[in-house]
Design a protein around this motif. Structure first.
Motif, mmCIF file in Angstrom:
data_model
loop_
_atom_site.group_PDB
_atom_site.id
_atom_site.type_symbol
_atom_site.label_atom_id
_atom_site.label_comp_id
_atom_site.label_asym_id
_atom_site.label_seq_id
_atom_site.Cartn_x
_atom_site.Cartn_y
_atom_site.Cartn_z
ATOM 1 N N HIS A 54 0.825 -1.210 0.000
ATOM 2 C CA HIS A 54 0.000 0.000 0.000
ATOM 3 C C HIS A 54 0.860 1.262 0.000
ATOM 4 O O HIS A 54 0.414 2.315 -0.460
ATOM 5 C CB HIS A 54 -1.004 -0.010 1.170
ATOM 6 C CG HIS A 54 -0.412 0.040 2.539
ATOM 7 N ND1 HIS A 54 0.329 -0.982 3.080
ATOM 8 C CD2 HIS A 54 -0.462 1.007 3.500
ATOM 9 C CE1 HIS A 54 0.694 -0.667 4.316
ATOM 10 N NE2 HIS A 54 0.232 0.547 4.588
ATOM 11 N N GLN A 294 -2.417 0.154 7.161
ATOM 12 C CA GLN A 294 -2.266 -1.168 7.772
ATOM 13 C C GLN A 294 -0.955 -1.292 8.535
ATOM 14 O O GLN A 294 0.093 -0.838 8.084
ATOM 15 C CB GLN A 294 -2.330 -2.230 6.666
ATOM 16 C CG GLN A 294 -2.154 -3.665 7.143
ATOM 17 C CD GLN A 294 -2.076 -4.640 5.988
ATOM 18 O OE1 GLN A 294 -2.239 -4.250 4.821
ATOM 19 N NE2 GLN A 294 -1.821 -5.898 6.279
ATOM 20 N N ASP A 295 -1.016 -1.936 9.706
ATOM 21 C CA ASP A 295 0.174 -2.238 10.495
ATOM 22 C C ASP A 295 0.818 -3.501 9.926
ATOM 23 O O ASP A 295 0.270 -4.592 10.038
ATOM 24 C CB ASP A 295 -0.217 -2.444 11.956
ATOM 25 C CG ASP A 295 0.935 -2.932 12.827
ATOM 26 O OD1 ASP A 295 2.086 -2.948 12.350
ATOM 27 O OD2 ASP A 295 0.680 -3.307 13.990
ATOM 28 N N THR A 296 1.985 -3.347 9.312
ATOM 29 C CA THR A 296 2.650 -4.511 8.711
ATOM 30 C C THR A 296 3.887 -4.947 9.478
ATOM 31 O O THR A 296 4.491 -5.965 9.125
ATOM 32 C CB THR A 296 3.057 -4.188 7.258
ATOM 33 O OG1 THR A 296 3.981 -3.084 7.260
ATOM 34 C CG2 THR A 296 1.843 -3.840 6.411
#
Length: 415
Positions: A54, A294-296
């Motif tokens: 993203h 988003q936390d990746t």
């Protein structure tokens, strides 16, 4: 024969072994066809990590608008995203006007010290430190003064010892949290005591928090800016580590605290930013997606995640070795083991690193490169696959076993 071109004398005081003599020797060996395992740089992309999709899409979607220069402090929408992120975690007076975007945190460290220091001014730095902080202090005509972060104390500093180092020339306290190279994560109570020192002596706090999302085994990150309140504080972050996008060269610094107290300093940083025109524009379009998407990183740091399992390999290998001790890293991307026992007799970390390179095809960084007074530590990165890290420590143990055996040999009797 032409005369030698002189260079700046203060460069002789600068050390950066992470990319220094040993790394140059590694390139020579690779040119000879040797295959090396290089653990000297925390460079996720070199170990197969990719920036999250993203973030890549955010840049691709805006690439047509990235040709012009932008404002010297950064794209407005990028600074808004950074300010919102810091405001959400309690940073006082976090506003887009007080955000500076740079070509990585490295550039901003240099700019921030150049804006602060007059010749002979002092900066309190951790020992061990990330050596860019020492180099930037020296090259901006300042003087590094080191406060000890001893392994016996989990690599955490002693606030009383820190305060004893403050002089009339001290301008700032630098914190690296979570720490590179040790992996120490600073607890809130310790940070509160450091804030009290800075308040008492009217010092700028400079918080290198580039690893803020990389934590293991339930350890937590405490940002210092919310604790600092009205005290001027610079908090550094970026895309390189948490978001695995080193090559994009995107970092930021947020100036918090009382705007009136730091107004002149703000203008100085703005001027220095304007002199270099602006930071890399395409990468700035990924900032909002990184901080509010988003936390990746957390899945990589939990059991089963690649970073967690690499850290597990490090901890287990050091525990199984009679030649190594380790303060288990609580965060960041590194381990900082020490050599102990007979293998440590007469030990020289640089000679050991060269031996590992020449005989075992492994590149590590000597611990003394991080401005510590002892010579029995070395740094490795946690970025390799866990199995490869275990292989590295098998080679390390092999070399240390040879050293221990040599140290144990009885000296020949004098005839």
């Amino acid at each position: 024969m032409s005369a030698t071109l002189p260079t700046r004398q203060r460069l002789s005081e600068v050390r950066y072994e992470i990319r220094g003599e040993l790394a140059r020797r590694a390139r020579e060996l690779e040119a000879q066809g040797r295959s090396l395992i290089k653990l000297n740089i925390g460079n996720p992309g070199a170990f197969g990590f990719r920036a999250p999709e993203h973030l890549q899409r955010a840049i691709a979607d805006h690439i047509a608008g990235t040709d012009p220069y932008t404002h010297q402090q950064g794209l407005p929408q990028a600074r808004e995203a950074i300010a919102a992120f810091h405001k959400a975690r309690g940073t006082p007076n976090a506003s887009p006007e007080r955000v500076f975007v740079g070509n990585g945190v490295s550039e901003l460290i240099d700019i921030s010290l150049r804006a602060l220091l007059n010749p002979g001014d002092e900066v309190l730095l951790p020992s061990p430190d990330y050596p860019l902080w020492s180099a930037a202090t020296i090259l901006n005509d300042g003087r590094p003064v080191y406060y000890r972060c001893d392994p016996e104390n989990g690599f955490l500093p002693d606030p009383e010892q820190m305060e004893a180092l403050v002089s009339s020339r001290t301008r700032a306290i630098v914190l690296i949290n979570p720490n590179n190279p040790t992996g120490a994560a600073y607890p809130r109570a310790l940070l509160e005591r450091i804030v009290a020192i800075a308040q008492k002596h009217k010092l700028l706090l400079m918080a290198d928090e580039i690893y803020d999302g990389i934590l293991y085994d339930g350890n937590t990150f405490e940002p210092i800016a919310p604790l600092a309140g009205d005290l001027p504080c610079l908090s550094f972050g970026g895309l390189s580590k948490v978001h695995r996008a080193c090559g994009w060269r995107v970092g930021w610094a947020v100036l918090s605290g009382d705007p009136l107290a730091s107004g002149d300093y703000h203008h100085a940083m703005d001027l220095l930013g304007a002199l270099r025109l602006c930071a890399n524009v395409p990468g700035q379009f990924a900032i909002e997606a990184a901080l509010h998407g988003q936390d990746t990183i957390t899945p990589l740091c939990e059991p089963g995640g690649r970073l967690y399992e690499a850290r597990r390999a490090l901890v287990e290998c050091c525990a199984a070795s009679e030649h190594l001790q380790l303060v288990a890293p609580q965060g960041a991307l590194y381990g900082f083991p020490s050599v102990v026992g007979p293998a440590a007799q007469g030990f020289d970390d640089h000679a050991f690193a060269l031996e590992m390179l020449e005989s075992e095809d492994v590149l590590i960084v000597p611990g003394s490169s991080f401005n510590v007074p002892y010579r029995n530590h070395f740094r490795v990165t946690l970025l390799p696959e866990p199995a490869q890290l275990r292989e590295v420590f098998a080679r390390i143990d092999r070399v240390l076993a040879r050293r221990a055996a040599t140290a144990a040999e009885p000296h020949a009797a004098v005839a």
